[in-house]
Write an enzyme that holds these catalytic residues in place. Structure first.
Site, short mmCIF file in Angstrom:
data_model
loop_
_atom_site.label_atom_id
_atom_site.label_comp_id
_atom_site.label_asym_id
_atom_site.label_seq_id
_atom_site.Cartn_x
_atom_site.Cartn_y
_atom_site.Cartn_z
CG HIS A 1 47.05 147.28 14.59
ND1 HIS A 1 47.78 146.95 15.71
CD2 HIS A 1 46.77 146.09 13.98
CE1 HIS A 1 47.93 145.64 15.77
NE2 HIS A 1 47.34 145.10 14.73
CG ASP B 1 44.74 152.02 16.87
OD1 ASP B 1 45.18 151.20 16.05
OD2 ASP B 1 45.19 152.12 18.03
CG HIS C 1 52.48 146.02 18.05
ND1 HIS C 1 51.91 145.87 19.29
CD2 HIS C 1 51.47 146.46 17.23
CE1 HIS C 1 50.64 146.19 19.23
NE2 HIS C 1 50.34 146.55 17.99
CG ASP D 1 50.56 150.33 18.89
OD1 ASP D 1 49.54 149.62 18.87
OD2 ASP D 1 50.52 151.58 18.92
#
Length: 305
Positions: A63, A65, A139, A207
C-alpha cells in the site's frame, strides 16, 4: 544495545506533525528500516542517524502509505557514497512493486537484492547476531509483520577454561565461537563459554486483524510496535471492513504476548489526538505509549554487560 526510532506513526495519508509509517533500528552501526512512507527522509534527517549505513529495508506490504518514500531514499543513500549491496525484504509479489518503484532510480551505485519474506514466522534474514523473522498477517492484501531478535553471546568463563586445561593462547578464538585444533587436541567453544543468555526482541505489525498465531509471534518482545488505526471500541465495524485494529485489540495482543512495552502507531488521519484515547489501551495493558514521530528508545541486555 539496540536503538529504535519510530520515524512516522501515520496511516493512509500524512497529516501535519505526523509522517507516514516507518521504523528505524540501529545495531552496532548497521541499520534496518521497516516501511518507508512519505516523510521518512525528513524524519531521518531530523534524527541524524545517517543514511549510508542502512543495510536492510523491510516492507510489510505494498500500500502506498508504506512504500512511496523508497525511490527518494535510495537516491539519498546513493548520494551518501554507499557502494555495498543493500537488501530489500517484502511479502510474496513485492518484487514487482519494487521494480516499478525503481524506475525513477535506475542507476544506483550499489546492488539491490530482494528477499521474499517468509509467512510462517521463521527467520527470513540474518546479519551477524541479528535475525529478522516474518509472519503473514490478515489484511486486504498480502502483508507481513516482522520480529527482530538480537542474539546474545555466551559469557566467557575463565575458570571453566582453566579447569578444562585450555591453553591461554586459544581463549580468544574459542570465545569467538571457533573450534580449534592444537597439538593434536580439538578444543570447542563449549569448553570456555557459560550458559546461554537472553537476547533482545522487537516486534512490529500494522495493517492486520487479530488472528491466531500473532500473539506467539510477538511473545516476550521487549518492545512491540503495534497498529492503532482506530481508537474507540465503537469503530469495530470499520476495523473489520478495512482489516485494521483497535487500540484495545493491540493492547490485548501485548498483554497475552507478555511484552515489555507497547507503542501504538499507524493512526487514522481522522484521529487527531490519539493520546485522548490511551485509556482504551492502558485499561488492558498498562505499559502502553502513544506513538509519535521520532519516538526513540534504547534497549540493553538485562545485566547491561
Amino acid at each position: 544495545m539496540l536503538d529504535i526510532c519510530l520515524l512516522g506513526c501515520g496511516g493512509s495519508l500524512p497529516v501535519p506533525d505526523r509522517s507516514l509509517t516507518a521504523l528505524l533500528l540501529n545495531f552496532k552501526g548497521k541499520k534496518i528500516l521497516i516501511d518507508c512512507g512519505e516523510g521518512t527522509q525528513v524524519s531521518m534527517k531530523m534524527v541524524g542517524w545517517g543514511f549510508k549505513t542502512i543495510d536492510v529495508i523491510c516492507f510489510t506490504h505494498s500500500h502506498a502509505d508504506h512504500v512511496i518514500g523508497l525511490p527518494g531514499l535510495l537516491l539519498t543513500i546513493a548520494n551518501s557514497g554507499r557502494e555495498e549491496a543493500l537488501t530489500i525484504i517484502g511479502p510474496p509479489g513485492f518484487d514487482r512493486i519494487l521494480s516499478g518503484l525503481m524506475v525513477v532510480c535506475p542507476q544506483l551505485p550499489f546492488e539491490v537484492n530482494f528477499i521474499e519474506a517468509k509467512l510462517d514466522g521463521s527467520i527470513t534474514f540474518s546479519m551477524d547476531d541479528l535475525h529478522i523473522s516474518s509472519l503473514g498477517l490478515d489484511h486486504t492484501l498480502t502483508c507481513v509483520g516482522y520480529s527482530i531478535y538480537v542474539k546474545r553471546g555466551r559469557r566467557f568463563d575463565p575458570e571453566k577454561a582453566r579447569s578444562n586445561n585450555i591453553p591461554v593462547k586459544l581463549w580468544s578464538k574459542l570465545q569467538r565461537g571457533e573450534t580449534t585444533e592444537y597439538e593434536g587436541v580439538t578444543y570447542t567453544p563449549d569448553m570456555v563459554l557459560g550458559e546461554s543468555r537472553d537476547g533482545l526482541k522487537v516486534s512490529y505489525f500494522t495493517d492486520t486483524r487479530p488472528f491466531e498465531g500473532l500473539v506467539e509471534f510477538i511473545s516476550n518482545s521487549e518492545l512491540l510496535i503495534g497498529e492503532g488505526m482506530y481508537a474507540e471500541d465503537s469503530e469495530l465495524d470499520k476495523a473489520l471492513k478495512n482489516k485494521h485494529m483497535l487500540f484495545c485489540e493491540a493492547a490485548t495482543i501485548a498483554k497475552e504476548g507478555e511484552v515489555g512495552e507497547l507503542w501504538l502507531t499507524h493512526f487514522s488521519p481522522s484521529l487527531s489526538n490519539p493520546e485522548n484515547y490511551i485509556e482504551n489501551a492502558t485499561k488492558i495493558f498498562n505499559n502502553t505509549i502513544i506513538g509519535r514521530d521520532r519516538l526513540t528508545k534504547t534497549l540493553t541486555f538485562k545485566d547491561g554487560i
